[in-house]
Structures are given as structure tokens and as C-alpha cells.
Design an enzyme around this catalytic site. Structure first.
Site, PDB file in Angstrom:
ATOM      1  N   GLU A 329       2.036  -8.406  11.467  1.00 17.79           N
ATOM      2  CA  GLU A 329       0.834  -9.034  10.902  1.00 17.79           C
ATOM      3  C   GLU A 329       1.139  -9.798   9.613  1.00 17.79           C
ATOM      4  O   GLU A 329       0.259 -10.442   9.057  1.00 17.79           O
ATOM      5  CB  GLU A 329      -0.277  -8.013  10.586  1.00 17.79           C
ATOM      6  N   GLY A 330       2.351  -9.679   9.098  1.00 16.33           N
ATOM      7  CA  GLY A 330       2.679 -10.194   7.773  1.00 16.33           C
ATOM      8  C   GLY A 330       2.532  -9.131   6.695  1.00 16.33           C
ATOM      9  O   GLY A 330       2.622  -9.433   5.501  1.00 16.33           O
TER      10      GLY A 330
END
Lengths: 363, 363
Positions: A329-330
Site C-alpha cells: 500500500e506504500g
């Protein structure tokens, strides 16, 4: 023709990617030696600050005030091989979670003062519109990379174009630090295959437990990746290291977009924080297009996935955070945003021995 | 009488230090398993969140909004043994740098939204008044710990009282997350001796290069620490593990204050982030007074000093940041503030599988 010129020809919307400034890098290190601290005492924070100077060609470098995160989402045909315990619909459900603000990346972005854009590069099914959702679907998921190319050559080009476009949009809107993230059930399989192909690493050394699989599924996942690599090498005996071939054969739509996102950051001379194994697969592709990209990349964190470690070594990146995370997701890169800001602020705001009237050490 | 009761008797201003909540810790882990992510995927961030729940007895734990840093400064008589290339006056000069806002800790505190209080526990010479400077001098520097006790028993008690007082003042002013830092030329020598004495580690395994010394000075520093430990053990054959004896014989005034600061945080059930080797020496003292303190400590970073590693293992602490830093001042701990805030925010703000309508994994 240099590799950089090849990239340019394929993506005319991209400015030339140039080398970072060696002069600014050296000046930054010299500047650090005048600051009121023992030389080298800030460790990795000093080398990070010097990298920010090299990227911006400024000493001190600008302190990023507007970090922007893009989460690229897509589905994976290889899921039907049984490489993940999670159902495919979770990709779309998590996109809805991102746009509603309830996922880990939303929380970490708010803490870091970063915006979150969600990009549909290839989720199966039609997604509901949402203010932070960009609809850029290249196709609804990849084909099963074990038995067929994941996508067409044109699809591969299109995914990179999506990443370039999103990066350029965020930069045009004022972003001064980029973070790329991913969502896609099954995407550690594709990422491991991409990293294996580009780095020449055997399947068993890049394959990990992803979102948490048991020994039996792990053994099967290794076979799936090995079959995919063998299929690719048979089909492309002479160009299996070409990034477009790798992306087409064993890649993911979000992985191609991440590669384009990194190319856009480097072309604009803006630092970009790389997340875990999926982001690193995109970074390896970007590096295979143009090795100069690597100097614009900051490794946010050390994922527990084995392919992440292989990619970090290959890209010669030293991650900032090592917290045994494996979410994607980062999220790991978002945690590193304050560290990047701190490295720049240290260079801008610390007093020097002279200005503060502090005695230097003897000898 | 329990060790905790002994602490209380010596420091009646301190509330009882009680065990953190095992129930809240377990509930926090169960809460994490309902959040929209694979179980365990946030790694160390999850265990940190559970620790914050255990400390506060709340699930989710409060997200710290008002971090407060105290930098304790003092001088060291052992400097005349030639254990550092820096002159003693740098301690006072750096205090002036702190109060002027130009040091690394000032920059990192501003980035983290934290306040910085500077505390003179024992700097040689009279310091100019400044708004952020607290004058709590116990004595102007320690004696040379190689040949004599660093301070008297009453001085040792007084330094701990300073730390308790400062901690309590910051908490009364609304701080909800504490960070302790240090300044004192020569203080890695004293810290290494304290950690060696409490953990039973030989001098050569705790002695490091501090602010950057050469091989000859390092060899000499080991001899100085070995002599100090031998002197202490000869003078106190039966109570060389008593924290007040260790602080008196080989401690530093800022190290005693840091120990008191950690005791104050634990007594108030507030998390406190520990910095590098000097802070860890204070944490080891606090732990020797009352082992329950350890559960209130968050290790901010892994210093490159060997004694820091020894102390982290002894305290069973797993540091959040590992960036090859060795500055002190609280700098490594300040970098960890956003990570602590993120761990709490994740627990407060993330959606659950049920609330977000996300499918859980099979099996």
C-alpha cells in the site's frame, strides 16, 4: 543509443532523465562537516541529505512540504493457481477502503501530512467513482502468468504511461516528494517473478509468504514462479532481461504503473520513496529502462519478503526503516516520509560551528 | 520489601510504579487482528501499538499529541584522562546552541512537533539564563571516575530528583510522550562504565569511539573504564550492582537525571522514548531501581556505540530506527516520535474487516 534515449523514444511525454549532481552531493557532505555535531554522527541521515542535494542540485536541499502518495491497484490472473488465501474481490474492496480513508496507508498518510491518490490500473470489475480514485484501467487484471503472458506488449506500455501520467499530475499539483504504493491480491507472485527475471535470481530465493501462506502454498508458489520464468525464457531466449518483455510476460499492471511513476519522478528531479516488494519490482523495471533512475529512489523500508532484499541489493538501496512490515500500500514508505523531511531540515536549519561559537574537536 | 517499594522510600515524590496492563496488551493484539490488513503485516508497529495500550490500559491507546524532549547536560571529570578529542567547554557551548535552537535536536524536535527543555544538571561554569533552560545544577561536573567516586551519594540522589522533577513538570504541562536526551563531553565513558557495571560486561565490550576517537584513544578509554570498574568493585565488594552505588562511583550527573526522568514517566504511566548509549545508561539505572520501568520504555534507535547494544539486550528493547547515528541529544529518539504516533493512530483510525466490508482470508 543509450538506454535513456530508448526510454525517451518509447515515452515522449517524459523529460530526459539526467544524472544527479555529483557536485551538490560533495558540497552537501562538506556542509554536514560544518554543522554542530561530530562529523558523521547523524549517520544515514547525512547520506540521505546528500542524496537530496544531489537530486535537487541544491545545498541545503528543499525540505519536502507536500508529500503525495499514489496507490496503484490491479488484479492478477495467477491467483487462480492458488498462490494466496485471499479472494480476488479483496482488491476492489480495499480500493473502496482506501477511498473511504480506512486503510493503513490512509492513517499513515495523514500522520505524515501526505495526500493519497488511488489509481485503478487493472482491478477486475467496475469500481464506484470516488474523489480520490483515478480510473485508468488498462485491462481487468492480468492473464495467468504461469501459462501465458500476463499482458500484451501494448498493455505493458500503457501501464507505464499510467504511472508517468499520475506522477506528472501529482507533481503539477505541487507534490515535492512522491511515494508509490500498491494493492493487488496475488501481486507478490508477480513481483517475485519480475525481480527474479531482472536480477537473475532463482525462484526459490525470491519467493516469500506474502500476506501469510503456509509451507504447502509456499512450495506451490515457488513452482508457479519457476514455471513462469521458464515459459518467459523459452519464449524470449535473447531478450529475457528487457524490462518490457519482463513486464509483459510475468508483470502486473500496478507494477508497470509503479515503474512509470518512478521514471516520472526521476525525469522531474524529485525524490521518490520506494515501498516493499511490489514497489521494488517496479523500481527494478524502471532501473532496467534507465539505470540513472536509482539515484532518485529512496528505499523507505525493508520488507520481510525475500525478493525485496534481492531487489534492494541489486538497486544498491539502503532502507530507512526496518520494522518487519509486509503490508504494501506504500505503508513502509509512508513511515519514512518524516525521516526524509528531517534529513533535509537538518541541512537547512542546523547551526555551524562558526555561527554557534562552538569549539571544534582537537586534531 | 520489593525493589519498587525501595524506590518509593527514597523518592517520596514519585507515585508507585505499577505493572503495565496485560489485559490491554492482549486486547490490543486482538484488535489488530480485526483491522483491514493481513494479520501481523504491520510488524513492529503492531507490537508497539500493543505496548502503548499496555501502558495506557486503553485500546486503542491515545495518540500522543504533545511530545516533550528534555536534554540533560553535565560535565565529566574523567575528561582529564584524555578520553575525548573535544574540549570541556563544548558542553556549555552546546547548551547555548540548544537554547538558541540551532542544534540537531532542535531541528528534529521541530519536525516532530516536540518541545525541547534544556536542563543544567552539572555543567562546569555558570550558564546564561534562557527561556528553555532549567538551572538544576547539582554540582559543576563529576570527579574523575578513574581515580575517585564520580559524585557523592547525596549528589546521586539529587540528580535522580532533578530528572523526576523535570519529568513531572513536563507531564503537568500536558506532555503525553517523553523523550530524554543528553549533552556532556566525555559521557560515553561514564555511560559505558555504568552499563558494564549493571550488566556484568567487560570494559572492552562496552567501550566505543563516542564522538570519533582513534585506535590509541580507544585503547586508553578501555583502560580508564576497566580501572574505574575495578576501583568500584574494590570499594563495594558486596553492592556493586546497586544502582545508587554505580551512579555514585562511575556515573554522570545527566545520567542520574535521565534515570529519574524514566522513573517519573513510568510512575505517570506515560511512554518515554529512550535515545542512544547515554540515555540507555540512565534506563539501565532506572531498571535496576525498578524492573517494571522497562515496559514503559520505547527504544528510539540503535546507536553505533557497543554499550548501547549491550544495554538494549539487557533491557530486552527492540529499537525502532537503525540509522547508524551516534549523536546523543535525544536525536535518535526524536526521529522515532512519528513512528510511535503512527502506531497509536493505526489502532485508533484503521477500519475493521466488518466495518469496511472487506473479506477475510480463507481458512
Amino acid at each position: 543509443m543509450s538506454p535513456g534515449e530508448r526510454v525517451l523514444l518509447q515515452f515522449p511525454e517524459l523529460d530526459p532523465i539526467v544524472a544527479v549532481s555529483a557536485t551538490a552531493h560533495a558540497d552537501a557532505l562538506a556542509h554536514h562537516d560544518r554543522l554542530t555535531k561530530p562529523r558523521g554522527a547523524l549517520g544515514r541521515l547525512e547520506s540521505l541529505g546528500a542524496q537530496l542535494s544531489a537530486i535537487s542540485a541544491l545545498v541545503p536541499p528543499p525540505v519536502p512540504q507536500h508529500p503525495a502518495i499514489a496507490v496503484f491497484a490491479a488484479d492478477h490472473g495467477v491467483l487462480r493457481e492458488g498462490v494466496s488465501p485471499w479472494p480476488q474481490e479483496v482488491t476492489a474492496q480495499m480500493v473502496a477502503n482506501f477511498t473511504a480513508g480506512g486503510a493503513a496507508i490512509n492513517v499513515l498518510a495523514r500522520q505524515a501530512g501526505a495526500t493519497v491518490a488511488v489509481v485503478d490500473v487493472g482491478v477486475v470489475g467496475d469500481l464506484d467513482a470516488a474523489p480520490t480514485l483515478r480510473l485508468c484501467k488498462v485491462r481487468p487484471g492480468t492473464d495467468n502468468l504461469r501459462v501465458a503472458p500476463a499482458m500484451t506488449h501494448d498493455d505493458a506500455i500503457a501501464t507505464i504511461r499510467v504511472g508517468i501520467l499520475i506522477g506528472q499530475e501529482l507533481l503539477a499539483a505541487g507534490a515535492d516528494l512522491l511515494v508509490g504504493g500498491d494493492m493487488g491480491i496475488g501481486n507478490t507472485t508477480s513481483s517475485a517473478a519480475v525481480i527474479a527475471a531482472l536480477t537473475g535470481t532463482p525462484a526459490e530465493r525470491v519467493t516469500g509468504r506474502g500476506t501469510g501462506i503456509d509451507d504447502a502454498m509456499l512450495g506451490h508458489k515457488i513452482v508457479v514462479i519457476r514455471d513462469a520464468l521458464h515459459r518467459m525464457q523459452t519464449a524470449h531466449p535473447d531478450d529475457a532481461g528487457d524490462p518490457l518483455v519482463v513486464l509483459t510476460e510475468v508483470g502486473g499492471l500496478e507494477i508497470g504503473a509503479l515503474a512509470g511513476f518512478y521514471l516520472a519522478a526521476a525525469a522531474a528531479r524529485i525524490p521518490v520513496i520506494v515501498d516493499g516488494v511490489i514497489a521494488l519490482a517496479g523500481a527494478c523495471l524502471a532501473h532496467a529502462f534507465e539505470p540513472l533512475v536509482a539515484d532518485y529512489l529512496v528505499a523507505g523500508h525493508r520488507s520481510t519478503e525475500p525478493a525485496a532484499q534481492v531487489a534492494l541489493v541489486w538497486l544498491e538501496l539502503d532502507p530507512l526503516v526496518d520494522l518487519s512490515m509486509r503490508l504494501g500500500e506504500g505503508s513502509g514508505a509512508a513511515l519514512a516520509v518524516p525521516i526524509v523531511q528531517a534529513a533535509a531540515a537538518i541541512m537547512r536549519d542546523m547551526a555551524t560551528f562558526d555561527s554557534a561559537g562552538v569549539s571544534d574537536k582537537a586534531g
